[in-house]
Design a protein around this motif. Structure first.
Motif, PDB file in Angstrom:
ATOM      1  N   ARG A  95       0.838  -1.196   0.000  1.00 29.63           N
ATOM      2  CA  ARG A  95       0.000   0.000   0.000  1.00 29.63           C
ATOM      3  C   ARG A  95       0.878   1.254   0.000  1.00 29.63           C
ATOM      4  N   HIS A  96       0.426   2.267  -0.685  1.00 31.41           N
ATOM      5  CA  HIS A  96       1.252   3.471  -0.848  1.00 31.41           C
ATOM      6  C   HIS A  96       1.494   4.192   0.479  1.00 31.41           C
ATOM      7  N   ASP A  97       0.606   4.000   1.448  1.00 32.66           N
ATOM      8  CA  ASP A  97       0.740   4.726   2.708  1.00 32.66           C
ATOM      9  C   ASP A  97       1.286   3.868   3.844  1.00 32.66           C
ATOM     10  N   TYR A  98       1.795   2.678   3.535  1.00 29.30           N
ATOM     11  CA  TYR A  98       2.290   1.809   4.606  1.00 29.30           C
ATOM     12  C   TYR A  98       3.457   2.461   5.359  1.00 29.30           C
ATOM     13  N   LYS A  99       4.456   2.925   4.640  1.00 32.26           N
ATOM     14  CA  LYS A  99       5.634   3.513   5.298  1.00 32.26           C
ATOM     15  C   LYS A  99       5.260   4.777   6.046  1.00 32.26           C
ATOM     16  N   PHE A 100       4.350   5.547   5.458  1.00 37.49           N
ATOM     17  CA  PHE A 100       3.915   6.779   6.124  1.00 37.49           C
ATOM     18  C   PHE A 100       3.230   6.453   7.446  1.00 37.49           C
TER      19      PHE A 100
END
Length: 310
Positions: A95-100
């Motif tokens: 998911r694009h927001d996992y690291k965030f």
């Protein structure tokens, strides 16, 4: 250099567990409806509504209590977000927001509560309980196999119990004390996801605990293994394979390349499995294990026959 013993097979008995998977390599161990019952889902929606309403209407926008309760609720939602993907067999890291989300949660520090507050220890304990669940979920994601096989080696943690910290939270809530009411709702929400997490871990127990794997006689090499069985397996089906070789736990992927009917045998079929995408490290572990067992058997046989190997 190629592994010269890749196709040299040897008969051993090892703890072994395997399961067939879909074309994406996923094995959905449980149906979502079995993890989250319909009535429970409705209750969760009501809880979320009540929490949002209470926090938005009953507390001052600048109050420390509101900030703490928002933070606790946010972390429960983060726990739910991770659980949801694992239940579906998805890798949250894609998911694009996992690291965030991961970075933002790591910035959160334990709430500062008054030492004289009766609910201070309760809030601290609540925070630590959620942190422990998040740590275990993230650990499972980061140690997953190809983001599809999630392991949960830790024992199931009991649900958070407010009576370990205060004995009259329910009474305070009924008297209209807003912090007590907010905590009561948040604890119910956390308990819901803790119950779902426990059910998920129970469903994955068969692959998380090598002690529960059956000890099977197999003919193994770094190229694959074969075994006799009365179960039916579809040829060319893919499978996840979990095996213990002495102190090493290996998790790898395989494909059924042989499905042969047997005659004059207590078993109905001989199944051959070829390892797929086996790492060099795993291939070496299998080969060394195989050589060690071969040497042990030779020494045992020589001793039995009164022979000296050297």
């Amino acid at each position: 250099m190629a592994n010269v013993r890749r196709f040299f097979r040897y008969d051993v008995e090892i703890p072994l567990y395997f399961e067939t998977v879909d074309v994406q390599g996923r094995h959905l161990r449980v149906n979502r409806d079995k993890l989250i019952k319909r009535q429970e889902a409705f209750h969760l929606e009501e809880l979320d509504h009540d929490i949002r309403e209470l926090l938005s209407e009953a507390f001052s926008p600048t109050s420390d209590a509101l900030r703490i309760f928002h933070m606790l609720n946010h972390r429960i939602d983060y726990m739910a977000w991770l659980l949801d993907d694992i239940i579906e067999g998805h890798d949250p890291r894609l998911r694009h927001d996992y690291k965030f989300r991961l970075r933002e949660d790591r910035k959160i520090t334990p709430p500062e509560v008054s030492n004289v507050s009766k609910v201070g220890p309760l809030i601290e304990g609540f925070y630590l309980q959620v942190s422990d669940h998040l740590h275990e979920l993230i650990e499972s994601v980061q140690n997953s196999i190809d983001g599809k096989i999630f392991l949960f080696p830790r024992k199931i943690k009991p649900n958070f119990d407010e009576t370990d910290y205060v004995s009259n939270l329910g009474e305070l809530s009924e008297r209209g004390i807003l912090p007590a009411k907010a905590l009561e709702l948040l604890i119910q929400k956390l308990n819901f996801y803790e119950t779902v997490f426990a059910r998920l871990k129970e469903a994955y127990h068969s692959i998380s605990d090598p002690g529960s794997w059956p000890v099977m006689p197999v003919n193994i090499s770094a190229g694959g293994f074969s075994f006799n069985t009365n179960e039916t397996f579809e040829k060319f089906a893919h499978m996840n394979i979990f095996m213990q070789l002495d102190d090493n736990i290996l998790v790898c992927r395989g494909k059924i390349v042989l499905n042969k009917a047997l005659k004059n045998s207590e078993f109905a079929y001989k199944i051959g499995v070829e390892f797929e995408f086996l790492s060099r490290e795993h291939a070496e572990i299998i080969t060394l294990f195989e050589q060690h067992r071969e040497l042990q058997d030779a020494m045992s046989l020589a001793s039995k026959n009164g022979l000296a190997l050297f």
